[in-house]
Design a protein around this motif. Structure first.
Motif, short mmCIF file in Angstrom:
data_model
loop_
_atom_site.label_atom_id
_atom_site.label_comp_id
_atom_site.label_asym_id
_atom_site.label_seq_id
_atom_site.Cartn_x
_atom_site.Cartn_y
_atom_site.Cartn_z
N LEU A 114 0.82 -1.20 0.00
CA LEU A 114 0.00 0.00 0.00
C LEU A 114 0.86 1.26 0.00
O LEU A 114 0.56 2.23 -0.70
N VAL A 115 1.92 1.24 0.81
CA VAL A 115 2.84 2.38 0.86
C VAL A 115 3.51 2.59 -0.49
O VAL A 115 3.64 3.73 -0.97
N ASP A 116 3.92 1.51 -1.12
CA ASP A 116 4.55 1.62 -2.44
C ASP A 116 3.59 2.24 -3.44
O ASP A 116 3.98 3.10 -4.26
N ALA A 117 2.33 1.85 -3.39
CA ALA A 117 1.33 2.41 -4.30
C ALA A 117 1.13 3.90 -4.04
O ALA A 117 1.00 4.70 -4.98
N ALA A 118 1.11 4.29 -2.76
CA ALA A 118 0.94 5.70 -2.42
C ALA A 118 2.14 6.52 -2.90
O ALA A 118 1.98 7.63 -3.44
N HIS A 119 3.34 6.01 -2.70
CA HIS A 119 4.54 6.72 -3.14
C HIS A 119 4.59 6.82 -4.67
O HIS A 119 4.97 7.86 -5.23
N THR A 120 4.19 5.79 -5.34
CA THR A 120 4.18 5.80 -6.81
C THR A 120 3.17 6.82 -7.34
O THR A 120 3.47 7.59 -8.27
N GLU A 148 7.39 6.49 5.93
CA GLU A 148 8.78 6.13 5.66
C GLU A 148 9.24 4.91 6.44
O GLU A 148 10.03 4.09 5.96
N ALA A 149 8.75 4.76 7.67
CA ALA A 149 9.20 3.64 8.51
C ALA A 149 8.50 2.33 8.16
O ALA A 149 8.79 1.30 8.79
N GLN A 190 5.68 -1.96 16.99
CA GLN A 190 6.74 -1.11 17.53
C GLN A 190 6.92 0.13 16.66
O GLN A 190 7.08 1.25 17.16
N ALA A 191 6.89 -0.05 15.32
CA ALA A 191 7.06 1.09 14.42
C ALA A 191 5.90 2.09 14.57
O ALA A 191 6.12 3.31 14.52
N LEU A 192 4.68 1.58 14.75
CA LEU A 192 3.54 2.45 14.96
C LEU A 192 3.71 3.32 16.21
O LEU A 192 3.51 4.54 16.19
N ILE A 193 4.09 2.67 17.30
CA ILE A 193 4.22 3.38 18.57
C ILE A 193 5.37 4.37 18.51
O ILE A 193 5.26 5.52 18.97
N THR A 194 6.49 3.96 17.93
CA THR A 194 7.64 4.86 17.80
C THR A 194 7.29 6.06 16.94
O THR A 194 7.64 7.21 17.24
N HIS A 195 6.58 5.80 15.84
CA HIS A 195 6.17 6.90 14.94
C HIS A 195 5.26 7.87 15.68
O HIS A 195 5.41 9.10 15.56
N HIS A 196 4.30 7.34 16.45
CA HIS A 196 3.40 8.20 17.22
C HIS A 196 4.18 9.05 18.22
O HIS A 196 3.93 10.26 18.33
N HIS A 197 5.11 8.46 18.95
CA HIS A 197 5.92 9.23 19.90
C HIS A 197 6.64 10.37 19.19
O HIS A 197 6.70 11.51 19.68
N ARG A 198 7.20 10.09 18.01
CA ARG A 198 7.95 11.11 17.28
C ARG A 198 7.04 12.24 16.81
O ARG A 198 7.39 13.42 16.91
#
Length: 433
Positions: A338-344, A360-361, A373-381
């Motif tokens: 899905l991310v690849d489709a959005a970036h394209t 990006e993550a 973990q990536a979701l939670i880290t992204h939210h913190h950032r």
């Protein structure tokens, strides 16, 4: 243990000053707003009744001559006219249900306290609130107001003349002596000036002027000439740089005309209806909106599912528990594609949508634990960048959902997260049919 040791303490994350920030926990709104601006400049999701564009023009004509206004204790003329309209609509006993407009609840509360509308009950100067503020982008875009100066634009007189003919107020725009419209304009100008000088509405609370104003300013009371003029502004205005918007208006108008009266209207359904028929440029922006909102909805659903699952455990939860939240494993498996489709899709546009992608993550395959973990880290950032607290407190090796965010709604992971203004176009078209 000393007495000091027994006193309550804040956790390390609770600074007690910055607040949680209850909107956009994953930082997904800015890109969505840029896509929406490519699709429909001059429109906003908060616009639900195009008739307020007419009222903005009427109010601009009803302003008193600047030289006649003494030292002002109140608002600018456009806001003073809004005060009059707001109080008139709130006092309209014949409205069932009561009129709704920006700030209507505050005005109703003031009247229940036997107060007149003033800055404390409606608004004083912010130019993005009230009906002038909300509808100003469209009024400028359609040529009803001049860009930046907000003086009357080329389309203002035609719009007000359509309004005055429907309302039996001919002569309002031209100030023709002896006409009902000129008398009403003079009376409105007098009360606008009073509000500017005294900082409060002074028109008699039960007088004929406010009753008349409520009738001719009814948000749903546009007559046939006014509706036709507003529709023409939307369909054929073409003021400024908005070729994509103009094409979308035509495509959506065609879909509404061909579809059933009760057809489902949402940004997603409208985009999917019109994308096959759109030109190359418009189709690319629509495809970017579809791809971006598909990602955003899935990502937001997974995050809120983690919050809901963590809250149900009535305490701290670990990464293993977060990965067990509903939908996390399935979304983790599908998300890189899905991310690849959005970036394209974004890359196919001439206008850059982001400096750093909010996804990006998540470009590489992640297992459910890594994804959580990536979701939670992204939210913190995201929260740290906004100088806001995280919605999750660190608790040992896990997290605890902060009280304000424990009751998360059940969401549809396929529903678009952000308004793309296509629904606004459909609402305008329906209201002016």
């Amino acid at each position: 243990m000393t007495i000091l040791d027994q006193l309550p303490r804040f956790s390390a994350q609770d600074t007690g000053a910055v607040g949680e920030g209850t909107l956009d926990p994953l930082g997904l709104s800015p890109v969505a707003e840029r896509i929406a601006e490519l699709l429909a400049p001059g429109l906003r999701a908060r616009m639900g009744q195009p008739r307020f564009t007419t009222l903005a023009a009427v109010g601009a004509m009803a302003q008193p001559d600047p030289g006649t206004v003494s030292a002002s204790n109140g608002p600018a003329a456009d806001i003073a006219f809004e005060w009059l309209v707001a109080e008139a609509l709130a006092r309209d006993k014949g409205a069932n249900p009561p009129h709704t407009f920006p700030g209507s609840r505050k005005v109703a509360r003031a009247l229940r306290r036997n107060e007149r509308v003033s800055a404390s009950d409606y608004l004083a100067s912010p130019r993005v609130f009230g009906f002038n503020g909300v509808y100003r982008p469209f009024a400028r875009y359609a040529g009803v107001l001049e860009d930046k100066s907000d003086e009357l634009g080329l389309k203002a007189t035609g719009l007000v003349e359509a309004w005055e003919q429907d309302q039996g107020l001919s002569g309002f725009a031209s100030r023709q002596p002896g006409t009902e419209g000129n008398r009403f304009r003079a009376e409105a100008s007098k009360y606008v000036q009073d509000a500017m000088e005294k900082g409060v509405v002074t028109a008699p609370a039960t007088g004929q002027f406010l009753r008349n104003l409520a009738q001719v300013a009814n948000p749903t009371g546009a007559g046939p000439r006014e509706r036709a003029y507003l529709r023409d502004l939307l369909l054929h205005g073409r003021v400024g740089d908005g070729e994509i918007r103009d094409e979308l208006v035509q495509l959506i108008a065609n879909e509404l005309a061909a579809g059933p009266d009760d057809m489902s209207i949402s940004d997603r359904s409208l985009a999917e209806f019109v994308v096959p028929k759109a030109s190359t440029v418009t189709r690319r922006v629509l495809e970017s909106a579809i791809a971006y909102e598909t990602c955003a909805a899935q990502m937001d659903y997974a995050f809120r599912s983690v919050l809901r699952h963590g809250s149900s455990l009535h305490g701290a939860f670990t990464l293993d528990m977060a990965a067990d939240a509903e939908g996390v494993a399935e979304i983790a498996a599908d998300f890189p594609a899905l991310v690849d489709a959005a970036h394209t899709a974004a890359g196919a546009l001439q206008s850059p949508l982001w400096a750093v992608s909010p996804f990006e993550a998540f470009t590489e395959p992640l297992d459910p634990l890594q994804f959580a973990q990536a979701l939670i880290t992204h939210h913190h950032r995201v929260q740290a960048n906004k100088a806001k607290l995280s919605w999750l407190d660190v608790d040992g090796d896990g997290w605890r959902v902060r009280r304000l965010f424990r009751d998360q709604p059940e969401l549809d992971p396929t529903a678009w997260l952000h308004p793309m203004r296509l629904t606004t176009i459909a609402i305008f078209l329906k209201a002016t049919a």
